[in-house]
Design a protein around this motif. Structure first.
Motif, PDB file in Angstrom:
ATOM      1  N   UNK A 405     -77.725  -4.634 120.197  1.00  0.00           N
ATOM      2  CA  UNK A 405     -78.942  -4.160 119.539  1.00  0.00           C
ATOM      3  C   UNK A 405     -79.029  -2.631 119.573  1.00  0.00           C
ATOM      4  N   UNK A 406     -78.652  -2.042 120.692  1.00  0.00           N
ATOM      5  CA  UNK A 406     -78.750  -0.592 120.836  1.00  0.00           C
ATOM      6  C   UNK A 406     -77.768   0.141 119.920  1.00  0.00           C
ATOM      7  N   UNK A 407     -76.553  -0.377 119.799  1.00  0.00           N
ATOM      8  CA  UNK A 407     -75.548   0.328 119.000  1.00  0.00           C
ATOM      9  C   UNK A 407     -75.525  -0.158 117.540  1.00  0.00           C
ATOM     10  N   UNK A 408     -76.221  -1.270 117.272  1.00  0.00           N
ATOM     11  CA  UNK A 408     -76.229  -1.824 115.923  1.00  0.00           C
ATOM     12  C   UNK A 408     -75.159  -2.893 115.753  1.00  0.00           C
ATOM     13  N   UNK A 409     -75.526  -3.982 115.124  1.00  0.00           N
ATOM     14  CA  UNK A 409     -74.588  -5.094 114.949  1.00  0.00           C
ATOM     15  C   UNK A 409     -73.562  -4.761 113.867  1.00  0.00           C
ATOM     16  N   UNK A 410     -72.306  -5.016 114.151  1.00  0.00           N
ATOM     17  CA  UNK A 410     -71.242  -4.726 113.201  1.00  0.00           C
ATOM     18  C   UNK A 410     -71.284  -5.694 112.016  1.00  0.00           C
ATOM     19  N   UNK A 411     -70.986  -5.190 110.839  1.00  0.00           N
ATOM     20  CA  UNK A 411     -70.871  -6.036 109.659  1.00  0.00           C
ATOM     21  C   UNK A 411     -69.501  -6.686 109.583  1.00  0.00           C
ATOM     22  N   UNK A 412     -68.500  -6.034 110.163  1.00  0.00           N
ATOM     23  CA  UNK A 412     -67.157  -6.594 110.260  1.00  0.00           C
ATOM     24  C   UNK A 412     -66.668  -6.406 111.683  1.00  0.00           C
ATOM     25  N   UNK A 413     -65.781  -7.300 112.118  1.00  0.00           N
ATOM     26  CA  UNK A 413     -65.254  -7.183 113.459  1.00  0.00           C
ATOM     27  C   UNK A 413     -66.003  -8.042 114.449  1.00  0.00           C
ATOM     28  N   UNK A 414     -65.695  -7.915 115.738  1.00  0.00           N
ATOM     29  CA  UNK A 414     -66.282  -8.768 116.766  1.00  0.00           C
ATOM     30  C   UNK A 414     -67.809  -8.599 116.867  1.00  0.00           C
ATOM     31  N   UNK A 415     -68.501  -9.719 117.076  1.00  0.00           N
ATOM     32  CA  UNK A 415     -69.956  -9.726 117.327  1.00  0.00           C
ATOM     33  C   UNK A 415     -70.240 -10.744 118.417  1.00  0.00           C
ATOM     34  N   UNK A 416     -71.509 -10.903 118.741  1.00  0.00           N
ATOM     35  CA  UNK A 416     -71.911 -11.907 119.732  1.00  0.00           C
ATOM     36  C   UNK A 416     -72.090 -13.283 119.108  1.00  0.00           C
ATOM     37  N   UNK A 417     -71.874 -13.415 117.800  1.00  0.00           N
ATOM     38  CA  UNK A 417     -72.159 -14.678 117.115  1.00  0.00           C
ATOM     39  C   UNK A 417     -71.348 -15.852 117.668  1.00  0.00           C
ATOM     40  N   UNK A 418     -70.065 -15.637 117.915  1.00  0.00           N
ATOM     41  CA  UNK A 418     -69.214 -16.735 118.386  1.00  0.00           C
ATOM     42  C   UNK A 418     -69.665 -17.235 119.759  1.00  0.00           C
ATOM     43  N   UNK A 419     -69.974 -16.304 120.647  1.00  0.00           N
ATOM     44  CA  UNK A 419     -70.436 -16.705 121.973  1.00  0.00           C
ATOM     45  C   UNK A 419     -71.808 -17.373 121.883  1.00  0.00           C
TER      46      UNK A 419
END
Length: 456
Positions: A405-419
């Motif tokens: 949240x602090x750095x902004x969610x990436x549009x491409x690449x790794x995110x927390x979605x999978x976890x």
């Protein structure tokens, strides 16, 4: 000589048919050459309209499928229908079949719960099919109940994880359909916690929660006392601000005996075609009315709910809806009770309109035993390694989310979605509970590990 006699006999039968005096010939003729509905006695236009009727016992027929997000097979195997040597189940075909059946009759209704499956299916559909589904949802034919990623356990889970997996499912439903589920549907977890009543009532804002499993002695007493439904206060401190209408389903979450209509069921279908043998309409109606009246004696209003479905049912939805159509038509024609397609939301609204006092429940529904000497409490500590792994990654996910949240969610690449999705799947009542097969537990752990690796 024999050929001449046969010709004379055939001519005689045809003459009798012309004058309309041969019932046997008429039946044979209509069965083989009846192409016009107006002259076919076998064609019935079933009246499936209906709703609550004052002064009658109202039977709310709720079509549903309980689809475990992993149990005997993994979540992927359940969705695609692989590994059927263990269990024949394929959720993608359930959703395909139900959507087609709902389009055939605007009175038909169906409820769906597990977003872990629905969202997989939704992503595979064309824009045209998605528009059809949206129309069905808007019309109230397809309703999302519970709406979480799974139907979570209530003993082994942490309350944060229960909130997260529910929020994940609701987020998709809100985005895609601009709807928010209003009824809890915890029909299969093995006991129920008071914190669940608080979370679903005070925090999520549900109007009611229904479940199938409670101690057999508790259910026996509730049937006698007519306390199968109650106001459930999940917090003594917060009192009425943390309460919800609770309900124990009458028959776990399956139909009453004799009214299972899945493709492999041994229960008799309704045979109403006069051109065929074994017509059983009256017997089926009498059985329906008998069971409905018996159930009505255990509930406080003139509304009862029949759960028309079970584990992974409706792969061929027509086998259910065709028979329920007939039930509604003939039961209402009989007139002793009133039956109609319904949902838990409609049922709750009808009960609320009765404006009667409900008994109060303050504690939880643990421990759970389904018969003498058969307590299910072993799952509180079974598969401790998986339980610990879930706790560790739950804390890890909360930290990763804050950083994201602090750095902004990436549009491409790794995110927390999978976890996040892996954590949501494992909250299932056959996941973190430890009641799944070993290869399924391994699959849960693999998903968690891959999700954690992505957010490193």
């Amino acid at each position: 000589m024999a050929e001449g006699m046969c010709s004379l006999l055939l001519l005689h039968l045809l003459l009798l048919c012309v004058v309309g005096s041969c019932e046997l010939c008429h039946a044979w003729w209509t069965q083989n050459y009846c192409y016009d509905d107006e002259f076919c006695p076998a064609v019935v236009d079933y009246d499936t309209r209906g709703g609550p009727v004052a002064g009658k016992l109202n039977v709310h027929l709720v079509s549903h499928s309980h689809d475990d997000v992993g149990w005997l097979k993994t979540v992927d195997q359940y969705y695609v229908g692989s590994n059927n040597s263990i269990q024949v189940a394929a959720v993608q075909y359930i959703l395909d079949s139900v959507i087609l059946a709902l389009q055939e009759d605007p009175n038909r209704k169906f409820i769906y719960v597990e977003q872990a499956f629905f969202q997989r299916w939704w992503r595979e559909q064309s824009k045209h099919k998605q528009r059809i589904v949206k129309r069905l949802v808007k019309a109230g034919q397809l309703e999302f109940i519970n709406g979480g990623w799974c139907m979570h356990d209530e003993a082994s889970t942490h309350y944060i994880d229960m909130i997260d997996q529910t929020t994940l499912g609701h987020r998709y439903i809100k985005k895609q359909f601009n709807k928010v589920p209003r009824i809890g549907w915890q029909i299969d977890p093995f006991g129920h916690s008071a914190i669940q009543a608080y979370l679903l009532g005070a925090e999520v804002g549900f109007d009611a929660v229904f479940f199938g499993r409670a101690d057999y002695q508790d259910i026996a007493k509730r049937r006698i006392d007519r306390t199968m439904e109650f106001v459930w206060q999940g917090s003594r401190t917060l009192g009425s601000t943390a309460q919800i209408l609770g309900g124990v389903l009458n028959n776990l979450y399956v139909p009453p005996h004799g009214f299972e209509f899945d493709i492999a069921s041994a229960d008799p279908p309704i045979q109403d075609n006069p051109l065929l043998y074994d017509i059983n309409v009256q017997e089926r109606v009498d059985s329906f009315v008998k069971l409905a009246v018996e159930q009505g004696k255990e509930f406080r209003t003139n509304h009862i709910m029949w759960t028309m479905g079970s584990d992974f049912t409706y792969e061929n939805a027509n086998t259910w809806f065709k028979q329920i159509d007939k039930l509604i038509h003939y039961v209402n024609k009989d007139g002793r009770v009133n039956a109609f397609y319904s949902t838990p939301s409609i049922y709750v609204d009808a009960n609320h309109a009765e404006n009667i006092p409900w008994p109060l429940k303050l504690d939880d529904f643990f421990p759970y035993a389904d018969r003498p000497h058969c307590y299910w409490t072993g799952y509180f500590t079974s598969r401790p390694t998986l339980k610990r792994y879930v706790r560790q990654l739950s804390a890890y996910l909360q930290v990763a989310r804050q950083l994201e949240f602090l750095i902004g969610k990436r549009k491409v690449g790794p995110t927390t979605d999978s976890l996040e999705e892996a954590m949501a799947v494992v909250q299932h009542h056959d996941g973190i509970s430890g009641t799944e097969q070993q290869h399924v537990a391994d699959d849960y752990a693999k998903r968690l590990a891959l999700g954690a690796a992505e957010v490193l």
